[in-house]
Design a protein around this motif. Structure first.
Motif, PDB file in Angstrom:
ATOM      1  N   ALA A 840      43.455  75.185  71.495  1.00 22.37           N
ATOM      2  CA  ALA A 840      42.733  74.590  70.375  1.00 22.37           C
ATOM      3  C   ALA A 840      42.171  75.636  69.418  1.00 22.37           C
ATOM      4  O   ALA A 840      41.921  75.350  68.247  1.00 22.37           O
ATOM      5  N   VAL A 841      41.937  76.842  69.913  1.00 21.04           N
ATOM      6  CA  VAL A 841      41.342  77.866  69.035  1.00 21.04           C
ATOM      7  C   VAL A 841      42.228  79.116  68.993  1.00 21.04           C
ATOM      8  O   VAL A 841      41.734  80.224  68.797  1.00 21.04           O
ATOM      9  N   GLU A 842      43.530  78.880  69.133  1.00 24.37           N
ATOM     10  CA  GLU A 842      44.499  79.977  69.189  1.00 24.37           C
ATOM     11  C   GLU A 842      44.295  81.020  68.107  1.00 24.37           C
ATOM     12  O   GLU A 842      44.214  82.210  68.370  1.00 24.37           O
ATOM     13  N   SER A 843      44.156  80.544  66.875  1.00 27.35           N
ATOM     14  CA  SER A 843      44.101  81.494  65.755  1.00 27.35           C
ATOM     15  C   SER A 843      42.842  82.356  65.829  1.00 27.35           C
ATOM     16  O   SER A 843      42.819  83.477  65.334  1.00 27.35           O
ATOM     17  N   TRP A 844      41.798  81.834  66.438  1.00 26.79           N
ATOM     18  CA  TRP A 844      40.549  82.585  66.535  1.00 26.79           C
ATOM     19  C   TRP A 844      40.588  83.614  67.666  1.00 26.79           C
ATOM     20  O   TRP A 844      39.773  84.535  67.691  1.00 26.79           O
TER      21      TRP A 844
END
Length: 866
Positions: A840-844
């Motif tokens: 859900a927060v891959e890019s972060w």
RNA sequence: GGGGGAGUGGCGAAAUCGGCAGACGCAUCGGACUUAAAAUCCGAAGGCCCAACGGCCGUGGGGGUUCGAGUCCCCCCUUCCCCACCA
């Protein structure tokens, strides 16, 4: 008009009439028909009102609505509920009004109580009106007099010549508590001190118990601490000083710091101290007399206001330190008189230790008296050596027998030395004074006492109670302060029943507090004409489980009531030590008021809204909105009658509670009521189709048993249980605003799914709503086909299995900031949760190292990255 | 001076244990319905930046503890209530 349109007035009136006819809220006593010994009891009490001429406003009503909700729910939960109402009818305003109009207070009281009763009934409060009491009714005050007699017989009532507060304007004596800064609490008239023979109640005999028994009570801490403050217990010593050249005459002082005895460099007595009446003639005596005269002319206001600037005069006398070596020059201590020492507290005299008491320090500085250090402060704290006063504890110095001891040890040592030499002893002092219990007024309970020819004062026989008020045409007190009853020449003359000798009635009356000292007991057995209340009813109903009222009564009423109750306990009249188990203070309802740019208040009816602000009508002058008390002068008083006429009783009740927690003070805003009214109407339409004929929506008329719920019906069931859980929870803190919000949320879920709203759910929701909006709930309950009242139905129970979803949404944080969400099965394992959260927060997380992962099951994941 | 509360959007307020700030409602704005309006229903909305995706800031102020603070700790400010020379 359409039968099915929501008509608040018709519904209110129909059910109020029905409840009255069916005595729905009548609560039987033990032994009466309908009494169910198996049911537990619950006594929920409002502080009964003084029925003033201006009627109830919405601020009074909020507490009553709150207790009503509690009473109604308790009934539904199977309790036998005592929920009564009555009138605290004796008192000054009724009498002032009578003096102005010439009408008997009984008449205006009847008018006022009728108005209050009407107003309360319109709110739909579930009082058991068959228990109504009125403290000015002879059938009530007969027992107030009877109970006073018991106090009198126990020696708890006595007559004393006391300097009392006299209000010239009101022509009456007032209690200390009724005088604020030298002016009457009621009317703000100037008051002076004047010696008069008065009836006193020995409340000080109960000081210790009134203090100790606060411990076990479920009361707000602030009220308990106010009572502790008021009782003002302090432990210390009484020390007797010999007076030089005055033989065996002693000057006694009270101190909490006997360890500072050797630091006493002067003594101070109050201006009222009898020692001053026997000074040898001379210049000192004249100076003292002048000072005393000036002090007595000062009001308390002046005496306290000028506190900053100490005044005093040397008396010419010297006291001798009882523990010091007589050859030590420090043993000889000059005695001063100063008005910062109060005659009414302790012994009215002090030993002054300017090194270790701020007030004494100030006095010593002003009159250039010596300051000696006898307590060494802890390292780093400045004291006498640095030219300041040190009032804390430390190590004794310059005090021969106790040097080197800690303050606590030093106190003990001094006490034993004083004991050995019989010049003092440990003593506990209370700030609480005996209660001035008589008034030279008309509109109160006459004392059931008669004066015999030999000067003895005795009580009338119990069979002669009540001693009723004589009828007078003029209620004014006489200019000399004698009571109006003294003018009732025929009434005064009576006969002592036991001896047959002629006697004169006492002409004082009791203060307004008397009836409220025991009224909660009379509610238990209001029609008993053989005793104030039977032991059996008291044993069943006592104590009050929940007592709700304003914090204004934090000290006086609650302290006086506790005092009487404890006396009754000692007499075996009641079975509990304390009358009120749980006390709850409702917050004050304030109101918006408006201020012009110069800060002057502008009446609300002169204000019009403009843009996002307000202006004075007919001008461009902007005014600021502020929050104040409701007051006639601000024209911001709101009468419940008007609100009920426009929106109905249920919407009014809901708004009173929806404003905020019962304990908070909060501003009334009539503009917010439509929100509550809209809620009521939406509930109505969830049950009733306004456009068709049937009493209910067709889906609700069908009694379908739901075996296994699904879809919208399941969603409704979940929300219903969630709402119910929150409603139940709101009764702990009496924050019914959250209960109403929960019911609104339920409605927001149920309304769009109304086709799946089944009959069982409809019944439970109506039951849940019943304590809050009793009229509409009753109407819908009846339309659901029930013949008995919803208020006698069972409170619905939460089914915990519907409280949680199988699927939960996790909040996913990176470094504590919300960056995404992940939906997961409730039972998902931690590694599953982390996996989904990571996604859900891959890019972060890209390019970062996760150094720590925190998982709060069912709620949140937080990645700590570098 | 002492004691006890309170400070969160434009307003009333929510937020068990430290875990998605602003639930619920008011006012506001937009839409549907309507000849029109009201009512009703649906929707938007803390502030700032951005065309947008999105970002930053945000619970009176300043520090601190913590992966994480409206919530706990320290200091300060404002405000309400009560008591105020009680030795």
């Amino acid at each position: 008009m359409n039968e099915n349109a929501y008509d608040a007035r018709a519904i209110d009136e129909r059910w109020q009439a029905r409840w009255e006819r069916d005595a729905t809220y009548r609560t039987p006593n033990p032994g009466e028909p309908g009494f169910d010994a198996k049911k537990p009891k619950y006594y929920v009490l409002d502080m009964f009102p003084y029925p003033s001429g201006s009627g109830l406003h919405v601020g009074h009503a909020v507490g009553y609505v709150g207790t009503d909700v509690v009473a109604r729910k308790k009934r539904m939960e199977g309790f036998q509920v005592l929920h009564p109402m009555g009138w605290d009818a004796f008192g000054l305003p009724a009498e002032q009004y009578a003096i102005q109009t010439g009408k008997h207070p009984r008449e205006s009281n009847a008018v006022n109580t009728a108005n209050f009763r009407r107003q309360l009934k319109k709110i739909g409060l579930s009082f058991d009106w068959s228990r109504e009491v009125d403290t000015s009714d002879p059938r009530f005050f007969r027992w107030t007099q009877w109970l006073f007699k018991r106090l009198f017989e126990r020696g708890l009532a006595y007559q004393a010549d006391v300097p009392v507060w006299w209000c010239e304007e009101l022509k009456t004596v007032l209690a200390n508590e009724e005088v604020i800064n030298g002016r009457s609490e009621r009317g703000n008239h100037p008051c002076v001190r004047r010696p008069l023979k008065q009836w006193m109640l020995r409340i000080t005999a109960y000081a210790e118990r009134l203090l100790d028994d606060l411990e076990g009570l479920d009361w707000p801490e602030s009220i308990k601490s106010q009572q502790r403050e008021w009782i003002g217990k302090s432990e210390g010593a009484e020390i007797h000083f010999a007076l030089e050249g005055r033989g065996s005459e002693r000057l006694s002082v009270f101190t909490t710091r006997p360890d500072t005895l050797f630091g006493a460099t002067f003594m101070v007595v109050a201006p009222e101290h009898p020692l001053l009446k026997s000074l040898p003639a001379g210049a000192q005596r004249e100076a003292v007399e002048a000072y005393v005269r000036a002090a007595s002319a000062k009001s308390d206001l002046e005496r306290t206001d000028l506190a900053k600037d100490k005044s005093g005069v040397f008396t010419g006398l010297y006291a001798l330190n009882p523990l010091a070596d007589p050859s030590d020059p420090r043993a000889r201590i000059p005695v001063w008189v100063a008005d910062y020492v109060l005659w009414g507290y302790g012994t009215g005299a002090i030993m002054s230790v300017p090194g270790h008491d701020d007030r004494d320090h100030e006095f010593a500085r002003k009159f250039d008296l010596p300051i000696v250090e006898v307590v060494q402060p802890p390292a780093g704290v400045s004291g006498v050596a640095q030219g300041t006063c040190f009032a804390g504890e430390g190590v004794a110095v310059n005090s021969a027998p106790i040097d080197g001891l800690s303050s606590a040890q030093a106190k003990q040592r001094i006490l034993s030395l004083l004991g050995e030499r019989k010049v003092g002893a440990g003593r506990t002092t209370y700030r609480l004074r005996d209660w001035l219990f008589s008034r030279q007024r008309y509109w109160g309970e006459p004392f059931p006492l008669i004066h015999l020819p030999d000067g003895k004062i005795v009580a009338v026989d119990d069979s002669e109670l009540p001693v009723v008020l004589p009828d007078l045409a003029d209620f004014k007190p006489a200019a000399d302060g004698s009571a109006p009853l003294a003018r009732a020449k025929d009434w005064i003359k009576t006969t002592h029943k036991a001896s047959g000798s002629p006697a004169l009635r006492d002409t004082d009356t009791m203060p307004g507090w008397a009836g409220s000292c025991w009224y909660w007991l009379r509610f238990m057995d209001p029609h008993n004409d053989r005793e104030p209340f039977s032991k059996a009813t008291e044993k069943y109903w006592g104590p009050v489980d929940l007592y709700v009222g304003g914090a204004a009564h934090a000290v006086m009423h609650l302290l006086y009531g506790r005092f009487w109750h404890k006396v009754f306990f000692d007499l075996g009249l009641v079975s509990t030590k304390e009358p009120f188990q749980r006390l709850f203070n409702q917050g004050m309802i304030t109101a918006f008021a408006f201020q012009d740019p110069s800060g002057r208040l502008v009446a609300s009816d002169e204000i019009v809204a403009r843009g996002d602000g307000w202006v004075r009508r007919g001008s461009d002058e902007p005014v600021a909105q502020i929050v104040t008390k409701m007051a006639k002068s601000l024209k911001n008083v709101v009468n419940p009658d008007d609100i009920i006429a426009e929106y109905g009783a249920d919407s009014f009740r809901l708004y009173e509670l929806f404003m905020g927690p019962l304990a908070d003070s909060k501003p009334w805003n009539t503009r917010d009521i439509p929100g509550c009214r809209r809620f009521v109407e939406r509930v109505w339409r969830l049950y009733v189709d306004e456009k068709t004929e049937g009493a209910l929506r067709p889906t609700l008329a069908i009694d379908q048993q739901v075996e296994s719920r699904s879809g919208d019906n399941l969603e409704i069931e979940r929300q219903l249980n969630r709402a119910l859980a929150r409603v139940d929870d709101s009764f702990r803190q009496l924050n019914f605003n959250t209960a109403i919000a929960a019911m609104m949320e339920f409605l927001n879920v149920a309304q769009p799914r109304s086709a799946s709203f089944d009959r069982g759910q409809a019944s439970r929701f109506v039951a849940m709503l019943a304590p809050f909006a009793p009229h509409m709930a009753e109407e819908l309950w009846q339309r659901l086909g029930n013949s008995d009242s919803v208020h006698k139905s069972a409170w619905p129970r939460v089914d915990a299995s519907f409280l949680e979803n199988d699927e939960v949404e996790y909040a996913v944080q990176v470094l504590g900031k919300l960056r995404g969400r992940a939906k997961l099965a409730k039972a998902a394992a931690e590694n599953e949760v982390i996996q989904a959260a990571t996604l859900a927060v891959e890019s972060w997380l890209a390019g970062k190292t996760v150094v720590k992962t925190i998982v709060v099951p069912g709620k949140l994941v937080n990645f700590v990255v570098r």
